[in-house]
Motif scaffolding. Structure first.
Motif, short mmCIF file in Angstrom:
data_model
loop_
_atom_site.label_atom_id
_atom_site.label_comp_id
_atom_site.label_asym_id
_atom_site.label_seq_id
_atom_site.Cartn_x
_atom_site.Cartn_y
_atom_site.Cartn_z
N PHE A 195 34.56 40.70 36.96
CA PHE A 195 34.79 39.25 36.95
C PHE A 195 36.23 38.91 36.64
CE2 PHE A 195 30.83 37.49 38.02
CZ PHE A 195 29.84 38.31 37.52
N ALA B 262 37.17 43.87 45.17
CA ALA B 262 36.38 43.97 43.94
C ALA B 262 34.89 43.79 44.24
CB ALA B 262 36.85 42.91 42.94
N ARG C 100 38.73 40.56 37.83
CA ARG C 100 39.39 40.66 39.14
C ARG C 100 39.10 39.42 39.97
NH1 ARG C 100 38.47 46.23 38.21
NH2 ARG C 100 40.39 47.40 38.51
N LEU C 101 37.87 38.91 39.91
CA LEU C 101 37.55 37.71 40.67
C LEU C 101 38.30 36.50 40.13
CD1 LEU C 101 33.68 37.93 41.26
CD2 LEU C 101 35.54 38.70 42.73
N ARG C 102 38.41 36.42 38.81
CA ARG C 102 39.02 35.26 38.19
C ARG C 102 40.52 35.45 37.96
NH1 ARG C 102 34.42 32.60 34.27
NH2 ARG C 102 34.15 30.97 35.83
N ALA D 238 42.20 41.33 46.97
CA ALA D 238 41.77 42.02 45.76
C ALA D 238 40.38 41.55 45.35
CB ALA D 238 42.78 41.79 44.65
N GLU D 239 40.12 40.25 45.52
CA GLU D 239 38.78 39.73 45.21
C GLU D 239 37.74 40.37 46.11
OE1 GLU D 239 39.83 35.11 44.36
OE2 GLU D 239 37.72 35.63 44.57
N SER E 72 32.86 32.25 39.76
CA SER E 72 34.00 33.17 39.69
C SER E 72 34.66 33.45 41.03
CB SER E 72 33.55 34.51 39.09
OG SER E 72 32.92 34.34 37.85
N ALA E 73 33.86 33.61 42.07
CA ALA E 73 34.40 34.16 43.31
C ALA E 73 34.77 33.09 44.31
CB ALA E 73 33.37 35.10 43.95
N ALA F 226 46.87 42.24 36.74
CA ALA F 226 45.83 41.27 37.04
C ALA F 226 45.63 41.19 38.56
CB ALA F 226 46.23 39.90 36.51
N ALA F 227 44.39 41.04 38.97
CA ALA F 227 44.11 40.85 40.40
C ALA F 227 44.72 39.53 40.84
CB ALA F 227 42.63 40.84 40.63
#
Lengths: 228, 212
Positions: free
Chosen positions: B111, A14, B113-115, A10-11, A97-98, A4-5
């Motif tokens: 998403f 992405a 990766r974002l979450r 990582a964000e 989300s971000a 998992a990120a």
């Protein structure tokens, strides 16, 4: 199993990867930038080519035109990075989300790589077409890198501001050009120094400080601009 | 079986009190209040333009109310700040869109990766809602886009689901699957569901009619 990120980096990565993946499948920004840049380049070189500018004036005038070409190319293609999110209605999913700072940095990194590619393509062609010798190519490379970063940071922030406005094209010019003017003046001065073989002087320090200020301002302002 | 909700140690609760929101001169929400707890759904109904979507967007943190309070807490402690609430909720809305150039799997991976969700969860959800992972999001039908919205909303296992017309454009199979997902979510989570008319849903603890 994929891990998992778990980090801010990582964000941002992405976001950067997503930007390039979408761009490579549409080539919208790249096409716009390249077409605008080459069209302007051809017009300038045909109008003011090696015989169109007096040799004594070339080192003063031609660096200005190089940065005008780069600036308008960036203005033609880069604002789409946020405008597209609002127009295609993907901005809602991103807002939910971000992390804002990671989103800003991911898009900044994308803009930076686009500008770097543009500079790498346009600058050698421009120098060749205008027969402009550069006595300090290292200094020119530094100027392109530092000013390119400032262009990316300033454009990314302004693009985020205008994305939710109505007259996006006009507003980008109104907001971006005053913000980018100090950067352009410094970039031109350093480029002239590179052409003439002069040392960089205080302009390079000022340019780096400008980059730091724009980045800090962007990170501080972007959450307020992006979220309600 | 996928369990989109998690069984909380402390029940999550959502309370909103006297929410007001206007757009220019148009007052859309005029003092709306409600509450819902884990294991329950709050059904919000009303005519077109009555403020259902606006209320959900306020609850999601996408809009800031002009007045009123919204308190959402997941652990029995301090209510979450708007930014954290925004990232925690699951949201389904007709105007939610994804990147048409990317496949549905790529969209969910991005998403995830974002979450900070498990990347395999996206594939599991796509399988559950019946979407081909390598289909470009831009090539989806309206019903398939709604299925993708559900998969996206459940990606990070939210405790709170905000559903705006959740079964819009879904065929019988799609509605069956999403109702199953909702029921599984309500085993431990909570939901606010907005729909023009009443819906038959288990565990509806309250109904809020915005009227007009």
């Amino acid at each position: 199993m994929w891990p998992a990120a778990s980090t801010w980096a990582a964000e941002a990565t992405a976001v950067f990867v997503k930007e390039w993946r979408c761009e490579l499948r549409t080539r919208y920004a790249l096409s716009t930038l390249a077409l605008f840049a080459f069209t302007t380049l051809v017009v300038v070189s045909v109008s003011l080519g090696p015989l169109g500018v007096a040799r004594s004036q070339g080192s003063a005038v031609l660096p200005v035109l190089l940065w005008v070409i780069l600036l308008f190319s960036v203005a033609a293609g880069l604002p789409r990075t946020f405008v597209q999110e609002e127009e295609s209605q993907t901005a809602t999913a991103l807002r939910l989300s971000a992390t804002p700072s990671a989103l800003f940095c991911g898009k900044l990194a994308y803009g930076l790589t686009v500008i770097a590619a543009l500079e790498a393509l346009i600058t050698p062609v421009y120098l060749a077409m205008m027969s402009l010798p550069v006595r300090s190519p290292g200094l020119l490379a530094v100027a392109l890198a530092a000013a390119g970063y400032g262009l990316a940071a300033g454009s990314t922030l302004v693009a985020a501001i205008i994305a939710q406005a109505r007259s996006k094209g006009t507003l980008f010019a109104v907001l971006a050009f005053p913000v980018l003017l100090p950067l352009l003046l410094l970039a031109v001065e350093i480029t002239r120094d590179a052409v003439g073989g002069d040392p960089a002087g205080v302009a390079l320090t000022q340019l780096i400080l400008y980059d730091a200020c724009v980045t800090t301002a962007g990170l501080m302002l972007f959450p307020a601009v992006w979220n309600p | 079986m996928i369990h989109p909700g998690i069984v909380p140690l402390v029940p999550a609760t959502l309370r909103f009190d006297q929410i007001r929101r206007r757009f220019g001169r148009l007052a859309v929400l005029e003092g709306v209040s409600g509450a819902v707890s884990a294991g329950e759904a709050l059904l919000v109904t009303g005519r077109n333009g009555s403020g259902k979507s606006t209320l959900l967007r306020c609850l999601a943190g996408l809009l800031v109310p002009d007045a009123g309070t919204i308190e959402y807490q997941e652990d029995g402690g301090t209510p979450l700040e708007i930014g954290e609430r925004r990232r925690r909720v699951g949201f389904v809305s007709p105007d939610l869109a994804f990147y048409g150039e990317l496949t549905v799997a790529e969209n969910l991976a991005f998403f995830a990766r974002l979450r900070r969700a498990e990347l395999t969860r996206g594939l599991d959800l796509l399988d559950r809602v019946g979407l081909p992972p390598d289909r470009r999001a831009g090539a989806l039908s309206s019903g398939m886009r709604q299925r993708l919205r559900w998969a996206w909303a459940l990606l990070h296992r939210p405790r709170l689901l905000l559903l705006d017309e959740p079964f819009q454009n879904l065929d019988a199979a799609g509605e069956r699957v999403t109702r199953e997902l909702l029921a599984e979510h309500l085993a431990g989570g909570l939901a606010v569901i907005a729909n023009p008319s009443s819906l038959e849903i288990d565990r509806v603890a309250g109904r809020l009619d915005l009227g007009r």
